[in-house]
Design a protein around this motif. Sequence first.
Motif, PDB file in Angstrom:
ATOM      1  N   PRO A 212      26.836  39.474  25.905  1.00 51.83           N
ATOM      2  CA  PRO A 212      27.563  39.716  24.650  1.00 51.83           C
ATOM      3  C   PRO A 212      28.714  38.735  24.471  1.00 51.83           C
ATOM      4  O   PRO A 212      29.416  38.392  25.429  1.00 51.83           O
ATOM      5  CB  PRO A 212      28.072  41.150  24.816  1.00 51.83           C
ATOM      6  N   LEU A 213      28.909  38.293  23.250  1.00 46.11           N
ATOM      7  CA  LEU A 213      30.028  37.417  22.918  1.00 46.11           C
ATOM      8  C   LEU A 213      31.222  38.293  22.569  1.00 46.11           C
ATOM      9  O   LEU A 213      31.184  39.049  21.596  1.00 46.11           O
ATOM     10  CB  LEU A 213      29.668  36.513  21.740  1.00 46.11           C
ATOM     11  N   LEU A 214      32.268  38.207  23.360  1.00 51.19           N
ATOM     12  CA  LEU A 214      33.462  39.016  23.143  1.00 51.19           C
ATOM     13  C   LEU A 214      34.419  38.287  22.203  1.00 51.19           C
ATOM     14  O   LEU A 214      34.536  37.063  22.243  1.00 51.19           O
ATOM     15  CB  LEU A 214      34.163  39.306  24.470  1.00 51.19           C
ATOM     16  N   CYS A 215      35.103  39.041  21.367  1.00 48.40           N
ATOM     17  CA  CYS A 215      36.015  38.455  20.376  1.00 48.40           C
ATOM     18  C   CYS A 215      37.455  38.468  20.898  1.00 48.40           C
ATOM     19  O   CYS A 215      37.896  39.454  21.498  1.00 48.40           O
ATOM     20  CB  CYS A 215      35.932  39.224  19.065  1.00 48.40           C
ATOM     21  N   PHE A 216      38.147  37.372  20.662  1.00 47.11           N
ATOM     22  CA  PHE A 216      39.549  37.237  21.021  1.00 47.11           C
ATOM     23  C   PHE A 216      40.290  36.573  19.861  1.00 47.11           C
ATOM     24  O   PHE A 216      39.716  35.715  19.182  1.00 47.11           O
ATOM     25  CB  PHE A 216      39.723  36.359  22.268  1.00 47.11           C
ATOM     26  N   PRO A 217      41.561  36.918  19.647  1.00 44.87           N
ATOM     27  CA  PRO A 217      42.344  36.188  18.632  1.00 44.87           C
ATOM     28  C   PRO A 217      42.413  34.700  18.938  1.00 44.87           C
ATOM     29  O   PRO A 217      42.324  33.857  18.062  1.00 44.87           O
ATOM     30  CB  PRO A 217      43.731  36.839  18.722  1.00 44.87           C
ATOM     31  N   ARG A 218      42.572  34.376  20.233  1.00 40.50           N
ATOM     32  CA  ARG A 218      42.493  33.014  20.743  1.00 40.50           C
ATOM     33  C   ARG A 218      41.619  33.042  21.990  1.00 40.50           C
ATOM     34  O   ARG A 218      41.865  33.821  22.917  1.00 40.50           O
ATOM     35  CB  ARG A 218      43.875  32.471  21.115  1.00 40.50           C
ATOM     36  N   GLN A 219      40.571  32.232  22.008  1.00 44.85           N
ATOM     37  CA  GLN A 219      39.672  32.234  23.147  1.00 44.85           C
ATOM     38  C   GLN A 219      40.406  31.812  24.417  1.00 44.85           C
ATOM     39  O   GLN A 219      41.105  30.795  24.432  1.00 44.85           O
ATOM     40  CB  GLN A 219      38.497  31.285  22.900  1.00 44.85           C
ATOM     41  N   PRO A 220      40.299  32.572  25.503  1.00 43.26           N
ATOM     42  CA  PRO A 220      40.974  32.204  26.750  1.00 43.26           C
ATOM     43  C   PRO A 220      40.492  30.853  27.265  1.00 43.26           C
ATOM     44  O   PRO A 220      39.333  30.477  27.093  1.00 43.26           O
ATOM     45  CB  PRO A 220      40.572  33.332  27.710  1.00 43.26           C
ATOM     46  N   VAL A 221      41.379  30.148  27.902  1.00 47.00           N
ATOM     47  CA  VAL A 221      41.087  28.864  28.533  1.00 47.00           C
ATOM     48  C   VAL A 221      40.763  29.108  30.008  1.00 47.00           C
ATOM     49  O   VAL A 221      41.249  30.060  30.608  1.00 47.00           O
ATOM     50  CB  VAL A 221      42.291  27.918  28.379  1.00 47.00           C
ATOM     51  N   GLY A 222      39.922  28.261  30.591  1.00 47.53           N
ATOM     52  CA  GLY A 222      39.612  28.362  32.006  1.00 47.53           C
ATOM     53  C   GLY A 222      38.304  29.046  32.322  1.00 47.53           C
ATOM     54  O   GLY A 222      37.930  29.154  33.501  1.00 47.53           O
ATOM     55  N   VAL A 223      37.588  29.502  31.298  1.00 46.40           N
ATOM     56  CA  VAL A 223      36.319  30.206  31.538  1.00 46.40           C
ATOM     57  C   VAL A 223      35.301  29.274  32.192  1.00 46.40           C
ATOM     58  O   VAL A 223      34.573  29.660  33.106  1.00 46.40           O
ATOM     59  CB  VAL A 223      35.769  30.792  30.220  1.00 46.40           C
ATOM     60  N   THR A 259      40.262  40.923  30.376  1.00 50.28           N
ATOM     61  CA  THR A 259      41.182  40.113  29.581  1.00 50.28           C
ATOM     62  C   THR A 259      41.296  40.655  28.166  1.00 50.28           C
ATOM     63  O   THR A 259      42.384  40.760  27.599  1.00 50.28           O
ATOM     64  CB  THR A 259      40.699  38.649  29.564  1.00 50.28           C
ATOM     65  N   GLN A 260      40.151  41.021  27.593  1.00 48.58           N
ATOM     66  CA  GLN A 260      40.141  41.599  26.245  1.00 48.58           C
ATOM     67  C   GLN A 260      40.890  42.930  26.222  1.00 48.58           C
ATOM     68  O   GLN A 260      41.693  43.191  25.317  1.00 48.58           O
ATOM     69  CB  GLN A 260      38.704  41.790  25.780  1.00 48.58           C
ATOM     70  N   ALA A 261      40.651  43.769  27.215  1.00 50.08           N
ATOM     71  CA  ALA A 261      41.317  45.079  27.269  1.00 50.08           C
ATOM     72  C   ALA A 261      42.824  44.937  27.416  1.00 50.08           C
ATOM     73  O   ALA A 261      43.584  45.801  26.962  1.00 50.08           O
ATOM     74  CB  ALA A 261      40.749  45.896  28.426  1.00 50.08           C
ATOM     75  N   SER A 262      43.261  43.848  28.031  1.00 47.71           N
ATOM     76  CA  SER A 262      44.690  43.606  28.226  1.00 47.71           C
ATOM     77  C   SER A 262      45.325  42.880  27.052  1.00 47.71           C
ATOM     78  O   SER A 262      46.535  42.619  27.081  1.00 47.71           O
ATOM     79  CB  SER A 262      44.902  42.783  29.507  1.00 47.71           C
ATOM     80  N   ALA A 263      44.516  42.520  26.047  1.00 40.63           N
ATOM     81  CA  ALA A 263      45.004  41.763  24.886  1.00 40.63           C
ATOM     82  C   ALA A 263      45.757  40.512  25.331  1.00 40.63           C
ATOM     83  O   ALA A 263      46.837  40.193  24.829  1.00 40.63           O
ATOM     84  CB  ALA A 263      45.884  42.643  23.999  1.00 40.63           C
ATOM     85  N   SER A 264      45.169  39.814  26.291  1.00 41.85           N
ATOM     86  CA  SER A 264      45.823  38.663  26.898  1.00 41.85           C
ATOM     87  C   SER A 264      45.159  37.357  26.481  1.00 41.85           C
ATOM     88  O   SER A 264      43.945  37.300  26.274  1.00 41.85           O
ATOM     89  CB  SER A 264      45.781  38.791  28.424  1.00 41.85           C
ATOM     90  N   TYR A 265      45.959  36.293  26.374  1.00 40.67           N
ATOM     91  CA  TYR A 265      45.425  34.947  26.143  1.00 40.67           C
ATOM     92  C   TYR A 265      44.997  34.317  27.463  1.00 40.67           C
ATOM     93  O   TYR A 265      44.139  33.447  27.492  1.00 40.67           O
ATOM     94  CB  TYR A 265      46.502  34.093  25.469  1.00 40.67           C
ATOM     95  N   GLU A 266      45.592  34.750  28.576  1.00 41.72           N
ATOM     96  CA  GLU A 266      45.267  34.223  29.893  1.00 41.72           C
ATOM     97  C   GLU A 266      44.264  35.130  30.601  1.00 41.72           C
ATOM     98  O   GLU A 266      44.337  36.360  30.495  1.00 41.72           O
ATOM     99  CB  GLU A 266      46.533  34.100  30.757  1.00 41.72           C
TER     100      GLU A 266
END
Length: 290
Positions: A212-223, A259-266
């Motif tokens: 599944p493609l998860l949605c983020f306001p800003r896609q995390p870096v480092g994946v 990361t999504q559950a934490s509403a984190s950019y990192e």
Amino acid sequence: MKRTPHLLAIQSHVVFGHAGNSAAVFPMQRIGVNVWPLNTVQFSNHTQYGQWAGEVLAPAQIPALIEGIGGIGELGNCDAVLSGYLGSAAQGRAILAGVERIKAVNPKALYLCDPVMGHAQKGCSVPEEVSQFLLQQAAAKADILCPNQLELDSFSGRRAQSLEDCVAMARGLLERGPQVVLVKHLSYPGRAEDAFEMLLVTREESWHLRRPLLCFPRQPVGVGDLTSGLFLARVLLGDNWLQAFEYTAAAVHEVLLETQASASYELQLVRAQDRIAHPRVRFEAQRLSV
């Protein structure tokens, strides 16, 4: 007791957050690999913030540090080298010399090249000389090559038009020398918009995986750094290519869920550490006939 693998990870480091070695080292250690980090750059934070401080490691330091390890008799214990973000082409040439030095004392050592040029949605993010080094020199020396779609297209000199096209392009890369190509993120016309797709291609087989493609306001870096590191670590721990591929997809997805559950950019690597070691989800790769 089974021997613990040792891996030399040569890529960027950020003091704050997770990118490069800061995204890959801890997860690889958490699943049972001894990692020797060698940082090509040390920045305060990753560059997608738009501002950062720090400096690039002088290329001559790379062979010097590798020879320092050799001086204490440990290079023969290095089972693999991972390279990622480069600050200059000279760094890349120094890394290849280091790989050659390590393979001279341990011919079984693997070299995984993560040819960091950028992201399809963000454009190329490294100097032209680095891109040319990766395209012209690094791929031929790699046992494992881990491009994303932009990098796969760059290696092939054209844009993929279908999944079958991506497979053909990856097979073309195998002819340059690698044993396996892992495309960390596929982006081709007609792909499913709600899925994150990956591709694994060897000389005998090819495998396609969707999660599944998860949605983020800003896609995390480092994946991508996390993906390459976990894949190589699992191979060193005894997985075959397919097992490492499926495990990596699951573990990375677990990190992204946290990361999504934490509403984190990192990336939330510490919070997700047990889920990295023991993913609760599983994604089955589909063998392709092409």
